[in-house]
Design a protein around this motif. Sequence first.
Motif, mmCIF file in Angstrom:
data_model
loop_
_atom_site.group_PDB
_atom_site.id
_atom_site.type_symbol
_atom_site.label_atom_id
_atom_site.label_comp_id
_atom_site.label_asym_id
_atom_site.label_seq_id
_atom_site.Cartn_x
_atom_site.Cartn_y
_atom_site.Cartn_z
ATOM 1 N N ASP A 72 0.824 -1.195 0.000
ATOM 2 C CA ASP A 72 0.000 0.000 0.000
ATOM 3 C C ASP A 72 0.873 1.266 0.000
ATOM 4 O OD1 ASP A 72 -2.632 1.017 -0.018
ATOM 5 O OD2 ASP A 72 -2.522 1.434 2.131
ATOM 6 N N VAL A 73 1.910 1.277 0.829
ATOM 7 C CA VAL A 73 2.822 2.424 0.897
ATOM 8 C C VAL A 73 3.559 2.581 -0.430
ATOM 9 C CG1 VAL A 73 4.945 3.275 2.003
ATOM 10 C CG2 VAL A 73 3.070 2.406 3.404
ATOM 11 N N LEU A 74 3.989 1.475 -1.009
ATOM 12 C CA LEU A 74 4.689 1.516 -2.291
ATOM 13 C C LEU A 74 3.780 2.088 -3.381
ATOM 14 C CD1 LEU A 74 7.353 0.810 -3.716
ATOM 15 C CD2 LEU A 74 6.368 -1.428 -4.220
ATOM 16 N N ALA A 75 2.531 1.650 -3.412
ATOM 17 C CA ALA A 75 1.584 2.155 -4.409
ATOM 18 C C ALA A 75 1.326 3.650 -4.225
ATOM 19 C CB ALA A 75 0.268 1.389 -4.320
ATOM 20 N N GLY A 76 1.475 4.124 -2.989
ATOM 21 C CA GLY A 76 1.278 5.538 -2.705
ATOM 22 C C GLY A 76 2.535 6.383 -2.884
ATOM 23 N N GLY A 77 3.609 5.779 -3.396
ATOM 24 C CA GLY A 77 4.830 6.531 -3.661
ATOM 25 C C GLY A 77 5.780 6.629 -2.494
ATOM 26 N N GLY A 78 5.668 5.738 -1.526
ATOM 27 C CA GLY A 78 6.512 5.787 -0.338
ATOM 28 C C GLY A 78 7.813 5.027 -0.472
ATOM 29 N N LEU A 79 8.524 4.930 0.642
ATOM 30 C CA LEU A 79 9.785 4.211 0.747
ATOM 31 C C LEU A 79 9.529 2.867 1.412
ATOM 32 C CD1 LEU A 79 12.932 3.932 0.818
ATOM 33 C CD2 LEU A 79 12.842 5.154 3.010
ATOM 34 N N VAL A 80 9.978 1.780 0.777
ATOM 35 C CA VAL A 80 9.813 0.437 1.330
ATOM 36 C C VAL A 80 11.189 -0.197 1.483
ATOM 37 C CG1 VAL A 80 8.886 -1.881 0.923
ATOM 38 C CG2 VAL A 80 7.515 0.130 0.363
ATOM 39 N N CYS A 81 11.473 -0.680 2.688
ATOM 40 C CA CYS A 81 12.709 -1.409 2.961
ATOM 41 C C CYS A 81 12.353 -2.893 2.995
ATOM 42 C CB CYS A 81 13.314 -0.978 4.287
ATOM 43 S SG CYS A 81 13.828 0.751 4.297
ATOM 44 N N ALA A 82 13.035 -3.673 2.186
ATOM 45 C CA ALA A 82 12.715 -5.092 2.044
ATOM 46 C C ALA A 82 13.966 -5.931 2.194
ATOM 47 C CB ALA A 82 12.079 -5.354 0.683
ATOM 48 N N SER A 83 13.781 -7.154 2.694
ATOM 49 C CA SER A 83 14.890 -8.100 2.739
ATOM 50 C C SER A 83 14.930 -8.850 1.411
ATOM 51 C CB SER A 83 14.713 -9.077 3.902
ATOM 52 O OG SER A 83 13.626 -9.936 3.662
ATOM 53 N N SER A 84 16.083 -9.397 1.109
ATOM 54 C CA SER A 84 16.202 -10.153 -0.141
ATOM 55 C C SER A 84 15.286 -11.373 -0.112
ATOM 56 C CB SER A 84 17.656 -10.552 -0.383
ATOM 57 O OG SER A 84 18.153 -11.278 0.716
ATOM 58 N N ALA A 85 15.105 -11.983 1.051
ATOM 59 C CA ALA A 85 14.205 -13.141 1.167
ATOM 60 C C ALA A 85 12.760 -12.729 0.873
ATOM 61 C CB ALA A 85 14.301 -13.755 2.560
ATOM 62 N N ALA A 86 12.364 -11.535 1.315
ATOM 63 C CA ALA A 86 10.994 -11.065 1.079
ATOM 64 C C ALA A 86 10.722 -10.868 -0.403
ATOM 65 C CB ALA A 86 10.750 -9.765 1.835
ATOM 66 N N LEU A 87 11.721 -10.374 -1.132
ATOM 67 C CA LEU A 87 11.523 -10.157 -2.564
ATOM 68 C C LEU A 87 11.505 -11.462 -3.344
ATOM 69 C CD1 LEU A 87 13.595 -6.959 -3.378
ATOM 70 C CD2 LEU A 87 11.148 -7.201 -3.033
ATOM 71 N N ALA A 88 12.139 -12.487 -2.804
ATOM 72 C CA ALA A 88 12.167 -13.775 -3.485
ATOM 73 C C ALA A 88 10.850 -14.536 -3.319
ATOM 74 C CB ALA A 88 13.326 -14.620 -2.967
ATOM 75 N N GLU A 89 10.047 -14.154 -2.351
ATOM 76 C CA GLU A 89 8.782 -14.852 -2.092
ATOM 77 C C GLU A 89 7.670 -14.263 -2.954
ATOM 78 O OE1 GLU A 89 9.692 -15.817 2.579
ATOM 79 O OE2 GLU A 89 8.516 -14.056 2.072
ATOM 80 N N PRO A 90 6.854 -15.114 -3.541
ATOM 81 C CA PRO A 90 5.773 -14.602 -4.391
ATOM 82 C C PRO A 90 4.706 -13.867 -3.587
ATOM 83 C CG PRO A 90 5.658 -16.999 -4.216
ATOM 84 C CD PRO A 90 6.889 -16.565 -3.490
ATOM 85 N N LEU A 91 4.043 -12.935 -4.244
ATOM 86 C CA LEU A 91 2.929 -12.195 -3.663
ATOM 87 C C LEU A 91 1.676 -12.526 -4.452
ATOM 88 C CD1 LEU A 91 4.696 -8.747 -3.335
ATOM 89 C CD2 LEU A 91 3.937 -10.164 -1.442
ATOM 90 N N PRO A 92 0.525 -12.532 -3.788
ATOM 91 C CA PRO A 92 -0.702 -12.763 -4.545
ATOM 92 C C PRO A 92 -0.933 -11.625 -5.534
ATOM 93 C CG PRO A 92 -1.187 -12.365 -2.214
ATOM 94 C CD PRO A 92 0.289 -12.336 -2.372
ATOM 95 N N PRO A 93 -1.559 -11.910 -6.669
ATOM 96 C CA PRO A 93 -1.837 -10.837 -7.635
ATOM 97 C C PRO A 93 -2.770 -9.792 -7.009
ATOM 98 C CG PRO A 93 -2.939 -12.868 -8.270
ATOM 99 C CD PRO A 93 -2.082 -13.195 -7.098
ATOM 100 N N PRO A 94 -2.709 -8.546 -7.487
ATOM 101 C CA PRO A 94 -3.516 -7.470 -6.893
ATOM 102 C C PRO A 94 -5.010 -7.788 -6.774
ATOM 103 C CG PRO A 94 -1.951 -6.547 -8.436
ATOM 104 C CD PRO A 94 -1.848 -8.049 -8.561
#
Length: 186
Positions: A72-94
């Motif tokens: 939600d923050v990313l869609a609103g133009g914010g700053l998101v801090c993520a771990s490499s493991a988090a980015l490797a995990e799939p997310l449900p489609p919008p």
Amino acid sequence: ALPLLLAALHEQLGRALVCVLPEDADARDAAEAARWFLGEERVALLPSRGVRWGSGLEPPPHLVGERARALDVLAGGGLVCASSAALAEPLPPPHARPERIELAAGEAPGLETLAERLALAGYERVDRVQERGEFAVRGGLIDVFPTTGREPLRIELFGDEIEAVRAFSPFTQRALHEVEGAVVYP
């Protein structure tokens, strides 16, 4: 110096920014420190699920909520801090993600509709709210412990309209303070 650099870069670019760090702890530290510069609403953490996909285990509710808030923050133009493991995990489609639920006095979602929306967002219906990801319905009240919150919320309805939203203690069940508005993430 990383949080200051991230905040300055985000301000300079004027758009959404994702910072990938090696571990969840590193991402959490960077997000917490960047909040000092940019504010709570503009910075989020995208943690890993905490359990492997296909393990049959459900991730803890607070991690699911943090992941939903980060999107939600990313869609609103914010700053998101993520771990490499988090980015490797799939997310449900919008289209498959439950919507966030906004609560404020004066809105009129109705008791049954609000309870249904909480259940569809993955909240467990219980008799007494004590942990994140739970909600209870008692008369004209709905108690909910948001996955991203520090305190559970008591929503007082008069008919279909929200009359008040208050934080309360999960131990004593007593109201602590009024809340102007709240966002409940799946």
